[in-house]
Design a protein around this motif. Sequence first.
Motif, PDB file in Angstrom:
ATOM      1  N   ASP A 235       0.828  -1.209   0.000  1.00  0.00           N
ATOM      2  CA  ASP A 235       0.000   0.000   0.000  1.00  0.00           C
ATOM      3  C   ASP A 235       0.861   1.257   0.000  1.00  0.00           C
ATOM      4  N   GLU A 236       1.927   1.225   0.791  1.00  0.00           N
ATOM      5  CA  GLU A 236       2.798   2.394   0.864  1.00  0.00           C
ATOM      6  C   GLU A 236       3.530   2.602  -0.458  1.00  0.00           C
ATOM      7  N   ALA A 237       3.885   1.513  -1.139  1.00  0.00           N
ATOM      8  CA  ALA A 237       4.531   1.630  -2.441  1.00  0.00           C
ATOM      9  C   ALA A 237       3.602   2.315  -3.436  1.00  0.00           C
ATOM     10  N   THR A 238       2.305   1.974  -3.380  1.00  0.00           N
ATOM     11  CA  THR A 238       1.319   2.615  -4.247  1.00  0.00           C
ATOM     12  C   THR A 238       1.240   4.113  -3.963  1.00  0.00           C
ATOM     13  N   THR A 239       1.304   4.475  -2.688  1.00  0.00           N
ATOM     14  CA  THR A 239       1.278   5.889  -2.304  1.00  0.00           C
ATOM     15  C   THR A 239       2.520   6.613  -2.820  1.00  0.00           C
ATOM     16  N   TRP A 240       3.682   5.977  -2.696  1.00  0.00           N
ATOM     17  CA  TRP A 240       4.917   6.584  -3.184  1.00  0.00           C
ATOM     18  C   TRP A 240       4.846   6.812  -4.695  1.00  0.00           C
ATOM     19  N   VAL A 241       4.299   5.840  -5.405  1.00  0.00           N
ATOM     20  CA  VAL A 241       4.172   5.985  -6.858  1.00  0.00           C
ATOM     21  C   VAL A 241       3.277   7.171  -7.195  1.00  0.00           C
ATOM     22  N   ALA A 242       2.172   7.299  -6.476  1.00  0.00           N
ATOM     23  CA  ALA A 242       1.260   8.417  -6.710  1.00  0.00           C
ATOM     24  C   ALA A 242       1.927   9.758  -6.415  1.00  0.00           C
ATOM     25  N   ALA A 243       2.910   9.732  -5.496  1.00  0.00           N
ATOM     26  CA  ALA A 243       3.607  10.971  -5.121  1.00  0.00           C
ATOM     27  C   ALA A 243       4.771  11.293  -6.037  1.00  0.00           C
ATOM     28  N   GLY A 244       5.134  10.354  -6.927  1.00  0.00           N
ATOM     29  CA  GLY A 244       6.196  10.665  -7.874  1.00  0.00           C
ATOM     30  C   GLY A 244       7.270   9.616  -8.055  1.00  0.00           C
TER      31      GLY A 244
END
Length: 258
Positions: A235-244
């Motif tokens: 889930d955190e990896a998905t958030t990081w991707v969304a952030a750039g």
Amino acid sequence: MAPNLFSISKRKNRSLREAITDNAWVTDIDLQHQSFSVTHFIELQKLWNAASRLQLRLGVPDTIRWKLTADSHYNTNSAYRAQFFGSTNTNFETIIWKPWAPPKCKFFSWLAIQDRIWTADRLQRRGWASNPNCALCEATQETGLHMFTACNYTRNVWAQLSAWTRCPAIDPECWTPHDALHDWWTALAGAQVANKKGLRSLIILVLWEVWKERNARVFQHQEQSIPRLVARIRDEATTWVAAGAMHLERFLDAARRS
């Protein structure tokens, strides 16, 4: 150059010109002083050699010479380089600062790779009371190297992430033993994979989440199973991707295709 000689000098306010004229500085020294020792004699010899090489250009104004350039003139480039005298080169720029990750995770990684996070072994070296065992496996003394690379709990996390991302390089079965976390990190970050930038972001993410899990157990007495921690990392990896973190997205794409 000669602090002990200066302390027994009878004339401490002479100018340089006055001191070297007819070697007047020698007569200023109280050679009969009760504290005169071998140390004073060595300093006397050093000072005599320095004074004999000194040539005053009488009537010529003093000039400032910059030692860090060939022409003895100051420039900002040489002053900037001087700030790094005595420094050592590291690969932190490549494996920590350049990969995409939140600043707090990079700062944590910078501390962790130098064994400067507050694991049990470091607390013990400071004489602070703590449980010496790893908070994740409770079987071995807690060190950064153990917690992130050798702990059974963490190795299972890495193994599941390896299968999820289709990246054999992060499977602990592919690792070789290392004596320092920096060596392990360097080897893993330099693994022969197509997506090295994404891999380096993933390493920071996994170690950050493992550290958070460790702290939750130590300070909040809460623990998560391996599958739940792996799910949180996803889930955190998905958030990081969304952030750039665009390079990390390639790992997520591989996971979606699996």
